[in-house]
Design a protein around this motif. Structure first.
Motif, PDB file in Angstrom:
ATOM      1  N   UNK A 150     -14.713  15.894   5.000  1.00 49.00           N
ATOM      2  CA  UNK A 150     -14.426  14.727   5.824  1.00 49.00           C
ATOM      3  C   UNK A 150     -13.912  13.558   5.013  1.00 49.00           C
ATOM      4  N   UNK A 151     -13.815  12.413   5.682  1.00 50.45           N
ATOM      5  CA  UNK A 151     -13.285  11.205   5.055  1.00 50.45           C
ATOM      6  C   UNK A 151     -14.421  10.261   4.672  1.00 50.45           C
ATOM      7  N   UNK A 152     -14.251   9.600   3.524  1.00 49.25           N
ATOM      8  CA  UNK A 152     -15.238   8.628   3.056  1.00 49.25           C
ATOM      9  C   UNK A 152     -14.481   7.384   2.585  1.00 49.25           C
ATOM     10  N   UNK A 153     -14.894   6.227   3.080  1.00 50.31           N
ATOM     11  CA  UNK A 153     -14.242   4.976   2.710  1.00 50.31           C
ATOM     12  C   UNK A 153     -15.055   4.251   1.649  1.00 50.31           C
ATOM     13  N   UNK A 154     -14.350   3.645   0.712  1.00 45.23           N
ATOM     14  CA  UNK A 154     -15.010   2.897  -0.359  1.00 45.23           C
ATOM     15  C   UNK A 154     -14.281   1.573  -0.534  1.00 45.23           C
ATOM     16  N   UNK A 155     -15.046   0.523  -0.722  1.00 46.44           N
ATOM     17  CA  UNK A 155     -14.478  -0.811  -0.956  1.00 46.44           C
ATOM     18  C   UNK A 155     -14.720  -1.205  -2.407  1.00 46.44           C
ATOM     19  N   UNK A 156     -13.650  -1.566  -3.106  1.00 47.22           N
ATOM     20  CA  UNK A 156     -13.731  -1.977  -4.504  1.00 47.22           C
ATOM     21  C   UNK A 156     -13.460  -3.485  -4.558  1.00 47.22           C
ATOM     22  N   UNK A 169       0.824  -1.207   0.000  1.00 42.86           N
ATOM     23  CA  UNK A 169       0.000   0.000   0.000  1.00 42.86           C
ATOM     24  C   UNK A 169       0.861   1.261   0.000  1.00 42.86           C
ATOM     25  N   UNK A 170       1.979   1.231   0.718  1.00 40.57           N
ATOM     26  CA  UNK A 170       2.874   2.383   0.694  1.00 40.57           C
ATOM     27  C   UNK A 170       3.477   2.567  -0.694  1.00 40.57           C
ATOM     28  N   UNK A 171       3.803   1.463  -1.351  1.00 38.72           N
ATOM     29  CA  UNK A 171       4.310   1.536  -2.734  1.00 38.72           C
ATOM     30  C   UNK A 171       3.250   2.129  -3.666  1.00 38.72           C
ATOM     31  N   UNK A 172       2.013   1.700  -3.504  1.00 33.44           N
ATOM     32  CA  UNK A 172       0.920   2.221  -4.327  1.00 33.44           C
ATOM     33  C   UNK A 172       0.742   3.722  -4.096  1.00 33.44           C
ATOM     34  N   UNK A 197      -6.261   2.442   1.800  1.00 36.59           N
ATOM     35  CA  UNK A 197      -6.611   2.188   3.192  1.00 36.59           C
ATOM     36  C   UNK A 197      -6.329   0.754   3.614  1.00 36.59           C
ATOM     37  N   UNK A 198      -6.616  -0.204   2.735  1.00 37.80           N
ATOM     38  CA  UNK A 198      -6.422  -1.600   3.093  1.00 37.80           C
ATOM     39  C   UNK A 198      -6.645  -2.498   1.895  1.00 37.80           C
ATOM     40  N   UNK A 199      -6.145  -3.706   1.984  1.00 34.35           N
ATOM     41  CA  UNK A 199      -6.371  -4.689   0.935  1.00 34.35           C
ATOM     42  C   UNK A 199      -6.468  -6.062   1.588  1.00 34.35           C
ATOM     43  N   UNK A 200      -7.339  -6.900   1.034  1.00 35.17           N
ATOM     44  CA  UNK A 200      -7.449  -8.288   1.466  1.00 35.17           C
ATOM     45  C   UNK A 200      -7.759  -9.120   0.242  1.00 35.17           C
ATOM     46  N   UNK A 201      -7.975 -10.417   0.424  1.00 35.90           N
ATOM     47  CA  UNK A 201      -8.131 -11.275  -0.736  1.00 35.90           C
ATOM     48  C   UNK A 201      -9.409 -10.987  -1.520  1.00 35.90           C
ATOM     49  N   UNK A 202     -10.348 -10.246  -0.909  1.00 33.64           N
ATOM     50  CA  UNK A 202     -11.608  -9.964  -1.573  1.00 33.64           C
ATOM     51  C   UNK A 202     -11.664  -8.589  -2.231  1.00 33.64           C
ATOM     52  N   UNK A 203     -10.764  -7.683  -1.908  1.00 35.36           N
ATOM     53  CA  UNK A 203     -10.868  -6.369  -2.525  1.00 35.36           C
ATOM     54  C   UNK A 203      -9.927  -5.340  -1.924  1.00 35.36           C
TER      55      UNK A 203
END
Length: 252
Positions: A219-225, A173-176, A203-209
């Motif tokens: 403000x801040x808004x989180x989105x999952x792709x 994620x830091x590389x990205x 923000x984060x990554x896992x095997x699903x997205x």
């Protein structure tokens, strides 16, 4: 709330999986008992098949003196922090309440070898070389993030598996963030959904997205792709992200 883009076959990790994944990363923790509150930085954590949580702490840490030769009833709070420098770095909180004890070094080594049989975590080699093992027998597990607060039965927590990319995600994620901001903007542009304005941050990554945080003026808004299919390797993760961003994979 996390905005989940309406893609077909979207999957997300269960609360128990998310809780187990918090322990797989070198997150700060606080041990609180009736008498003391002690901070741990980067404690090495694992969960055994029996549901016990092991932590490696510095040999001279005060928590060892508090436990002594018996046990200490305490709550350990793990703060899951983002691997990039966000305005709000806290992603989730995990509380585990139970009894802490310090096993003899021979028993601790057996436990470490048992873990190493399935998880080649080189940090366990510090046991007996500046680090001491502490074992917690959990009675209560609570995980809280932007998707809600969940009380987990100890067996549910034990049976879940941590995400396979828990320790890998930080450097990636830091590389990205540092080397490929074009990928982040492309993901937002091509997602097919009107998103709140803001700078996309990983923000984060896992095997699903992949999870992004949009840091905007309001403000801040989180989105999952979500990925089209669960990723099995780091190469799968990179392939999914590059394809969703519509970029030439040879350039990244």
């Amino acid at each position: 709330m996390v905005l989940l883009l309406p893609y077909p076959n979207s999957l997300t990790p269960s609360p128990a999986e998310r809780a187990r994944s918090v322990l797989s990363r070198p997150n700060p923790a606080t041990v609180t008992s009736a008498e003391v509150s002690l901070h741990l930085t980067g404690a090495v954590c694992h969960t055994t098949f029996e549901g016990e949580v092991t932590l490696l702490v510095p040999d001279q840490h005060r928590v060892l003196a508090e436990i002594g030769e018996g046990s200490l009833e305490a709550t350990v709070e793990f703060t899951d922090t983002a691997p990039v420098d966000l305005r709000d770095p806290t992603r989730s909180l995990l509380w585990i309440s139970g009894d802490l004890s310090v096993p003899p070094l021979s028993e601790a080594r057996d436990r470490a070898l048992s873990v190493l049989a399935d998880d080649a975590d080189e940090r366990l080699l510090d046991l007996g070389h500046g680090r001491t093992m502490v074992v917690m027998n959990p009675h209560l597990v609570v995980h809280s993030d932007q998707e809600g607060c969940h009380l987990l039965h100890p067996e549910e927590f034990t049976d879940a598996a941590a995400d396979p990319f828990g320790r890998w995600e930080g450097p990636w994620l830091r590389h990205l963030e540092e080397d490929h901001p074009d990928v982040l903007w492309a993901l937002v542009t091509r997602c097919g959904t009107q998103l709140p304005p803001g700078r996309p941050r990983p923000l984060g990554v896992d095997r699903h997205g992949l999870r992004l945080r949009l840091e905007g003026p309001d403000g801040d808004h989180d989105v999952r792709i979500p990925f089209r299919r669960p990723a099995r390797t780091p190469h799968d993760v990179a392939h999914e992200v590059q394809e969703m961003a519509g970029l030439d994979q040879r350039q990244h």
